[in-house]
Design an enzyme around this catalytic site. Structure first.
Site, mmCIF file in Angstrom:
data_model
loop_
_atom_site.group_PDB
_atom_site.id
_atom_site.type_symbol
_atom_site.label_atom_id
_atom_site.label_comp_id
_atom_site.label_asym_id
_atom_site.label_seq_id
_atom_site.Cartn_x
_atom_site.Cartn_y
_atom_site.Cartn_z
ATOM 1 N NE ARG A 50 46.282 56.182 2.023
ATOM 2 C CZ ARG A 50 45.328 56.353 1.125
ATOM 3 N NH1 ARG A 50 45.136 57.517 0.581
ATOM 4 N NH2 ARG A 50 44.563 55.353 0.765
ATOM 5 N N PRO A 51 52.112 54.171 4.540
ATOM 6 C CG PRO A 51 52.803 52.934 6.399
ATOM 7 C CD PRO A 51 51.848 54.019 5.976
ATOM 8 C CB CYS A 54 48.073 61.583 0.660
ATOM 9 S SG CYS A 54 47.050 60.384 1.494
ATOM 10 C CB VAL A 104 41.445 53.583 9.211
ATOM 11 C CG1 VAL A 104 42.121 52.978 7.984
ATOM 12 C CG2 VAL A 104 40.365 52.639 9.737
ATOM 13 C CE LYS A 127 38.000 56.443 -4.841
ATOM 14 N NZ LYS A 127 39.292 55.862 -4.480
ATOM 15 C CG ASN A 128 37.914 52.456 -2.863
ATOM 16 O OD1 ASN A 128 38.387 53.294 -3.634
ATOM 17 N ND2 ASN A 128 37.763 52.673 -1.568
ATOM 18 N NE ARG A 133 48.725 56.323 -0.498
ATOM 19 C CZ ARG A 133 49.851 55.798 -0.068
ATOM 20 N NH1 ARG A 133 50.939 56.523 -0.037
ATOM 21 N NH2 ARG A 133 49.891 54.550 0.352
ATOM 22 N NE ARG A 163 41.820 60.900 -6.167
ATOM 23 C CZ ARG A 163 42.080 60.432 -4.954
ATOM 24 N NH1 ARG A 163 42.332 61.257 -3.972
ATOM 25 N NH2 ARG A 163 42.122 59.152 -4.721
ATOM 26 C CG ASP A 210 37.024 55.754 2.257
ATOM 27 O OD1 ASP A 210 38.032 56.225 2.807
ATOM 28 O OD2 ASP A 210 37.081 54.979 1.279
#
Ligand code: UD1
Length: 422
Positions: A121-122, A116, A331, A22-23, A92, A401, A309
């Protein structure tokens, strides 16, 4: 509302192929906008986030066809320059489309992706990189407007990232591909998905080197060409199923995944009592677990450190193990939401700030729980495999997702798991 039902305490046995990453595929699909032609991606997972990215590309004027594991993107005619709010709030990572729009159209607009569940998460580093490359950024009423300051487009430069942010590195790479001259990104993220993105771009005619190191160099090119690329297996999905066999015990083979990308997570499995056999030439990993997991001390961090993750799936199996484990999440500041749901399943997890202390107990007990986020939801399925009785995981749209079909995969390994409602 999609619900998963699991009856635990069945050992896992068998082999499955791991879906495409996915990423990796999301920034590749965004990058296809940089080329005024056709891009073909294969081994593309059928998941919600990919569908969301396809919607964005189509909204902007691309024509996409996702059939089976093949995604064809025809970006000859791009007309839009704004990413609609509904997509940015749904996913995002759609913010990475901004740099592709800048490179292709000279301008791009997006709403500001809020925080989120896993943290604030800037995107300050994303915007800093784009500004360094010659974009003028205006922010007002939650909207970001980016435009090339110079008519000739973006211009290569040296970018210093104070933290190896995956998204900011991707944003900087995409913006540099068609920029004039050379860009050097210092302090770049080294995640395998970044290296894959660079290989994909080079295959389209970009000139990038240094990927996988702290310094990525991009020589801007005038244009790209049609290309086809196969996406690698998803290391996080593979890591989730590895956690599943730790919770359930048994012996499984994960195919189509690079063991080298999972070095530390696999090392942790060994320390916890599993036997792990890596077959790098066949892209296979065999994991055998015959006892309850032994305690671990885990600290998440940027690659090659332990992936954030996989933090929740590992927490889930450690909760069903022996002894006291600790996890320090370095993280994302808010990534222990799943601890509460695990508690409902009889797990003993105490969190304080960025640290979680997990006291193993077995078996866990089936419960009616809610998936709060993507990896946390998958972690509940892992925990359910070590739980006596029935577990119902509600609100599984988060899991969809990122996992093509977690029930299909775990059931293929012998778990008693199924969708009640999808
Ligand atoms: C990506 C992955 C996500 C993974 C994460 C870390 C995708 C689609 N998502 O997310 O699955 O968990 O990498 O491996 O690839 N930060 C800032 N300013 C910025 C950007 C980031 O402060 O401009 C901070 C974040 O708040 C976070 C940390 O840096 O605390 C890591 O974020 P980053 O590496 O950017 O992760 P993502 O790209 O969002």
């Amino acid at each position: 509302m999609s619900v998963i039902q699991v009856f635990g305490l069945t050992p896992l046995e068998g082999e499955i192929s791991i879906q495409g990453s996915k990423n990796a595929v999301l920034p590749m699909a965004a990058a296809s906008l940089l080329h005024r032609g056709i891009t073909v991606l294969t081994n593309v997972p059928v998941i919600r986030d990919v569908a969301c990215m396809v919607d964005i590309l189509e909204y902007l004027g691309a024509r996409c066809c996702h059939k089976g594991d093949c995604l064809v993107i025809d970006a000859r005619h791009i007309t839009g320059t704004s990413i609609p709010e509904k997509y940015v709030t749904a996913m995002r990572s759609s913010i990475v489309v901004l740099s592709a729009l800048l490179g292709r159209m000279g301008e791009g607009r997006s709403c500001y992706p809020g925080g989120c569940l896993i943290g604030a998460r800037p995107i300050d580093l994303h915007l800093m990189a784009l500004e360094a490359l010659g974009a003028e950024i205006k922010e007002h009423d939650g909207l970001i407007e980016a435009r090339c300051r110079n008519k000739e487009g973006l211009k290569g430069t040296e970018i210093h990232l104070p933290y190896p942010s995956v998204g900011a590195t991707e944003q900087a790479i995409l913006a540099s591909v068609l920029a004039k001259e050379v860009t050097v990104i210092h302090g770049a993220a080294k995640e395998p998905e970044i290296s894959q993105l660079c290989r994909f771009l080079n295959n389209m005619g970009a000139v990038i080197c240094g990927m996988g190191t702290d310094h990525v160099m991009i020589q801007g090119v005038e244009e790209l060409h049609d290309s086809s690329f196969r996406v690698e297996g998803d290391r996080i999905v593979a890591g989730t199923y590895a956690a599943a066999v730790m919770a359930a015990t048994g012996s499984i083979t994960l195919k189509e995944v690079r063991a080298a990308e999972l070095e530390l997570p696999l090392e942790m499995l060994k320390r916890s009592g599993a036997s792990v056999r890596k077959d790098s030439c066949c892209r296979q990993i065999r994991i055998e677990m015959k006892k309850r997991p032994q305690p671990l001390d885990i600290r998440t961090g940027p690659y090659p450190e332990f992936p954030t993750d996989l933090q929740s799936p590992y927490m889930a199996f450690l909760a069903s193990g022996q002894g006291t484990s600790t996890i320090v999440e370095q993280v994302f500041e808010g990534r222990f939401a799943t601890a509460k749901a695990l508690g409902q399943m009889g797990a003993v997890v105490e969190t304080e700030g960025q640290r979680a202390v997990i006291k193993g107990s077995y078996p866990l007990k089936g419960a009616d729980v809610y998936a709060s986020d993507l990896r946390g939801g998958a972690a509940l399925a892992v925990a359910a495999l070590a739980a006596e009785g029935k577990t119902l995981i509600n609100d599984c749209r988060h899991i969809e997702r990122g996992y093509e079909d977690i029930c299909r995969d775990m059931a293929a390994l012998g778990a008693d798991i199924r969708w009640l409602d999808k």
